[in-house]
Design a protein around this motif. Structure first.
Motif, PDB file in Angstrom:
ATOM      1  N   UNK A   9       0.801  -1.224   0.000  1.00 20.56           N
ATOM      2  CA  UNK A   9       0.000   0.000   0.000  1.00 20.56           C
ATOM      3  C   UNK A   9       0.828   1.264   0.000  1.00 20.56           C
ATOM      4  N   UNK A  10       1.816   1.321  -0.874  1.00 25.54           N
ATOM      5  CA  UNK A  10       2.745   2.448  -0.885  1.00 25.54           C
ATOM      6  C   UNK A  10       2.567   3.316  -2.114  1.00 25.54           C
ATOM      7  N   UNK A  11       2.970   4.571  -1.983  1.00 24.99           N
ATOM      8  CA  UNK A  11       3.127   5.463  -3.128  1.00 24.99           C
ATOM      9  C   UNK A  11       4.560   5.965  -3.094  1.00 24.99           C
ATOM     10  N   UNK A  12       5.211   6.006  -4.237  1.00 26.69           N
ATOM     11  CA  UNK A  12       6.587   6.490  -4.266  1.00 26.69           C
ATOM     12  C   UNK A  12       7.580   5.406  -3.912  1.00 26.69           C
ATOM     13  N   UNK A  13       8.851   5.772  -3.930  1.00 28.07           N
ATOM     14  CA  UNK A  13       9.903   4.766  -3.750  1.00 28.07           C
ATOM     15  C   UNK A  13      10.794   5.027  -2.544  1.00 28.07           C
ATOM     16  N   UNK A  14      10.642   6.168  -1.882  1.00 32.50           N
ATOM     17  CA  UNK A  14      11.469   6.453  -0.708  1.00 32.50           C
ATOM     18  C   UNK A  14      11.078   5.524   0.440  1.00 32.50           C
ATOM     19  N   UNK A  15      12.074   5.034   1.164  1.00 28.46           N
ATOM     20  CA  UNK A  15      11.819   4.137   2.296  1.00 28.46           C
ATOM     21  C   UNK A  15      11.701   4.998   3.552  1.00 28.46           C
ATOM     22  N   UNK A  16      10.454   5.414   3.846  1.00 33.06           N
ATOM     23  CA  UNK A  16      10.253   6.325   4.977  1.00 33.06           C
ATOM     24  C   UNK A  16       9.447   5.658   6.089  1.00 33.06           C
ATOM     25  N   UNK A  17       8.159   5.414   5.875  1.00 28.39           N
ATOM     26  CA  UNK A  17       7.313   4.850   6.929  1.00 28.39           C
ATOM     27  C   UNK A  17       7.596   3.376   7.158  1.00 28.39           C
ATOM     28  N   UNK A  18       6.886   2.807   8.152  1.00 23.93           N
ATOM     29  CA  UNK A  18       7.150   1.406   8.494  1.00 23.93           C
ATOM     30  C   UNK A  18       6.750   0.473   7.359  1.00 23.93           C
ATOM     31  N   UNK A  19       5.671   0.776   6.655  1.00 21.59           N
ATOM     32  CA  UNK A  19       5.271  -0.089   5.537  1.00 21.59           C
ATOM     33  C   UNK A  19       6.369  -0.139   4.475  1.00 21.59           C
ATOM     34  N   UNK A  20       6.943   1.019   4.169  1.00 24.18           N
ATOM     35  CA  UNK A  20       8.023   1.051   3.179  1.00 24.18           C
ATOM     36  C   UNK A  20       9.244   0.294   3.694  1.00 24.18           C
ATOM     37  N   UNK A  21       9.470   0.355   4.999  1.00 21.69           N
ATOM     38  CA  UNK A  21      10.614  -0.375   5.554  1.00 21.69           C
ATOM     39  C   UNK A  21      10.411  -1.885   5.424  1.00 21.69           C
ATOM     40  N   UNK A  22       9.180  -2.348   5.622  1.00 16.04           N
ATOM     41  CA  UNK A  22       8.946  -3.784   5.471  1.00 16.04           C
ATOM     42  C   UNK A  22       9.028  -4.202   4.004  1.00 16.04           C
ATOM     43  N   UNK A  23       8.595  -3.327   3.107  1.00 12.17           N
ATOM     44  CA  UNK A  23       8.760  -3.629   1.676  1.00 12.17           C
ATOM     45  C   UNK A  23      10.241  -3.733   1.334  1.00 12.17           C
ATOM     46  N   UNK A  24      11.022  -2.791   1.863  1.00  9.55           N
ATOM     47  CA  UNK A  24      12.471  -2.827   1.605  1.00  9.55           C
ATOM     48  C   UNK A  24      13.098  -4.049   2.257  1.00  9.55           C
ATOM     49  N   UNK A  25      12.580  -4.432   3.432  1.00 15.36           N
ATOM     50  CA  UNK A  25      13.095  -5.645   4.088  1.00 15.36           C
ATOM     51  C   UNK A  25      12.838  -6.863   3.211  1.00 15.36           C
ATOM     52  N   UNK A  26      11.644  -6.917   2.603  1.00 14.27           N
ATOM     53  CA  UNK A  26      11.351  -8.039   1.699  1.00 14.27           C
ATOM     54  C   UNK A  26      12.313  -8.043   0.513  1.00 14.27           C
ATOM     55  N   UNK A  27      12.533  -6.857  -0.059  1.00 15.10           N
ATOM     56  CA  UNK A  27      13.457  -6.763  -1.193  1.00 15.10           C
ATOM     57  C   UNK A  27      14.840  -7.292  -0.805  1.00 15.10           C
ATOM     58  N   UNK A  28      15.314  -6.883   0.370  1.00 17.67           N
ATOM     59  CA  UNK A  28      16.654  -7.296   0.764  1.00 17.67           C
ATOM     60  C   UNK A  28      16.714  -8.795   1.058  1.00 17.67           C
ATOM     61  N   UNK A  29      15.666  -9.330   1.700  1.00 13.05           N
ATOM     62  CA  UNK A  29      15.639 -10.779   1.951  1.00 13.05           C
ATOM     63  C   UNK A  29      15.698 -11.525   0.617  1.00 13.05           C
TER      64      UNK A  29
END
Lengths: 398, 218
Positions: A245-265
């Motif tokens: 449920x994100x807009x944009x690509x910056x890793x700011x809020x917790x949802x974006x952090x979990x998306x980035x965590x998935x990417x890194x995993x």
């Protein structure tokens, strides 16, 4: 000539290239430590900056006595693990038998001390020791999503092939692992690999003369070059945005952090940390502040991550998620209690608890401290020879 | 006359000899001649007088509570760790200074370098993603700037040496060493020889200079 870590690694890369007999210096050798685990393994730490209320690690200790706990707002997951519903509802049914509460009796009631010492084991950065021991195929061994440092601003020295890399933008990270959309004036991965190697070589003088102030540049070249040596891994920013449920690509809020965590995993990173602020909840006598924060910020992205990455890939990966903070909140005013428990979810975890407090938020005197937590994670990651030592919480592993 | 001359000579010899020896000032810090260092940033090494241990660093400063205020002061070499990473906010003006152009993608790249909350200061930190992004932005800027016909020709050792040295000097604000220029030349002439577009070869060489520590730090 002085043999430095920098010189040694570069020499290793050159030697690897010669051995491989290719134009590229041994594809992936720098980033491919021999895997010490039997399957792709990642540890994801969710750090609640300020503290974690014990209603998320052993809520039944307070039923009808404190923090607003009643028999109707908690869930028994099994094996004595009872947590607040806001957290329980974020855990998919298929993972509820793989949750444990790990006690950590660290005796620290100061934020700075807790944030620093929780991430140190035997004088080294515990996350980097763990990431280095996990090894695996990821070029980036350890990542902090949405920032550049561990809690309390720590920027640890690399351990083996593991350095801490900040992930602050999804598109830029995906471009690095998959390449940008081709155009005459956009960079290609192979050219960037050679170009960054040349840039690294041109930087020798400056980096050797500013080894501390430019340490992140030195480590960044190494990780960037290792990333570009890997085969292309196709990812789609939009797919992550839809899922979280994100807009944009910056890793700011917790949802974006979990998306980035998935990417890194998915890229093979062994250790990922996502930090969320605002958990120093003094005065939260009825627990509603932390319940609201959890349900509003943490629950949905956590459920998405657990569903897609932990439950969805049980047969392919061993992904361990640990939720913890500086310390537990004390009674009666939700202040600082000098212990905590981590709620850990993962493939090799089974229901059980060494982190259940009594009604005054105290843990038994024989509860292991910080080292015990990392020893447990090492065992959950199934390290061949865990650098942390034997696991003092064996009852929590399947 | 000869006696005066002899005394003058003796005095001069004494002065010259004294210049070769370490001098101590009133704070017991010794003065030693610096070795040659073209970049002027200090030269680490065991016998280097710019490194800790070559002089008395200072006296203890004990307060009323018996605490030495200098006890936790880390020692460092002269000229060491002086460089700092340029913030993202400097990139636009720096690219414009060196190349005269700024890629449009720069406007959407801030988060790759880490967000800093408004009214807060954080020392910039580099990483794999920010360095790759720097390279990517620099490549686009270099390609767009290299529209002259000279860049339609493949780089040769002579042309690449000339261009690399000129760009390095401008970007890093100091003269490059021969080794540093050779890295750039080798990239343009040899390593990327299979790249069919001469302009892209030039752009890669340019981007490598702009991704080196001489440009990303100050």
């Amino acid at each position: 000539m002085r043999l430095t870590r920098r010189g040694f690694i570069k020499a290793l890369g050159a030697g690897a290239g010669a051995l491989a007999g290719t134009r590229l210096a041994g594809p992936g050798l720098l980033g491919r430590a021999l895997a010490a685990t039997p399957e792709p393994t990642s540890v994801v730490v969710i750090w609640l900056n300020g503290g974690i209320n014990a209603i998320f690690t052993g809520a039944d200790a307070f039923t009808n006595t404190a923090f607003g706990v009643t028999s109707s707002n908690i869930t028994a997951l099994g094996g004595g693990v009872v947590v607040d519903n806001t957290l329980a509802n974020a855990i998919p049914q298929g993972l509820r038998s793989r949750v444990a509460s790990v006690g950590i009796r660290h005796g620290i009631a100061d934020h700075g001390q807790a944030q620093s010492r929780m991430f140190v084991s035997n004088g080294q950065s515990a996350p980097l020791v763990l990431a280095n021991a996990i090894g695996g195929n990821g070029a980036i061994k350890a990542a902090v999503v949405g920032g550049n440092s561990l809690p309390n601003g720590a920027r640890p020295q690399p351990v083996g092939s593991a350095s801490l890399q900040g992930i602050t933008d999804m598109k830029a990270t995906i471009d690095a692992v998959a390449g940008a959309t081709p155009a005459p004036n956009t960079v290609d991965r192979e050219g960037a690999l050679h170009g960054l190697r040349a840039a690294d070589a041109m930087s020798d003088s400056a980096l050797s003369k500013s080894p501390k102030s430019l340490a992140s540049v030195d480590q960044g070249y190494e990780a960037a070059i290792a990333t570009l040596q890997k085969p292309v891994q196709p990812f789609n920013v939009q797919e992550f945005n839809n899922a979280y449920g994100l807009n944009g690509t910056a890793v700011r809020g917790f949802a974006a952090k979990m998306a980035a965590a998935e990417l890194m995993v998915r890229t093979g990173t062994g250790f990922v940390i996502a930090e969320d602020g605002g958990w120093d909840t003094h005065g939260d006598r009825n627990g509603n502040t932390v319940r609201n924060a959890f349900s509003q910020r943490i629950a949905n992205p956590l459920r998405t991550f657990l569903t897609r990455v932990v439950e969805g890939e049980l047969n392919e990966r061993n992904v361990i998620v640990a939720i913890l903070g500086d310390f537990h909140r004390s009674l009666p005013g939700s202040d600082h209690q000098a212990n905590l428990a981590a709620l850990v979810i993962g493939k090799r975890i089974k229901n059980g608890t060494t982190g259940k407090t009594d009604a005054r938020v105290s843990l038994p005197p024989n509860t292991p401290s910080i080292d015990g937590f990392w020893q447990f994670l090492g065992a959950a990651a199934r390290l061949d020879n865990s650098p942390f030592g034997a696991n003092p919480h064996p009852s929590l592993l399947a | 006359m000869s006696r005066t001359f002899a005394i003058t000579l003796a005095g001069l010899a004494l002065a010259l000899a004294a210049c070769d020896e370490p001098l101590e000032d009133g704070f017991r810090r010794r003065n030693r001649p610096l070795g040659s260092d073209p970049s002027g940033e200090g030269q680490p090494g065991g016998d280097d007088p710019t490194q800790p241990g070559s002089c008395d660093e200072g006296s203890p400063h004990v307060g009323f509570a018996g605490t030495d205020f200098t006890a936790g002061r880390p020692l460092g070499g002269l000229g060491a760790d002086r460089r700092r990473i340029k913030p993202f906010s400097a990139m636009e003006s720096e690219l414009r200074r060196v190349l005269g152009v700024v890629p449009s993608s720069l406007a959407t790249s801030a988060s790759a370098f880490g967000d800093i909350p408004a009214r807060w200061y954080a020392e910039p930190v580099a990483g794999a993603v920010s360095l790759y992004t720097t390279y990517s932005l620099a490549f686009t800027a270099c390609y767009d700037a290299m529209s002259d016909s000279v860049y339609a020709q493949p780089p040769t050792p002579a042309t690449a040496t000339e261009e690399c040295r000129k760009l390095q000097h401008k970007a890093w604000l100091r003269a490059p060493t021969a080794e540093e220029t050779k890295e750039c030349v080798d990239l343009a002439v040899t390593t990327l020889a299979s790249e069919p577009s001469p302009r892209r070869r030039w752009a890669h060489a340019c981007a490598s200079v702009l991704s080196a520590a001489g440009f990303v730090s100050y």
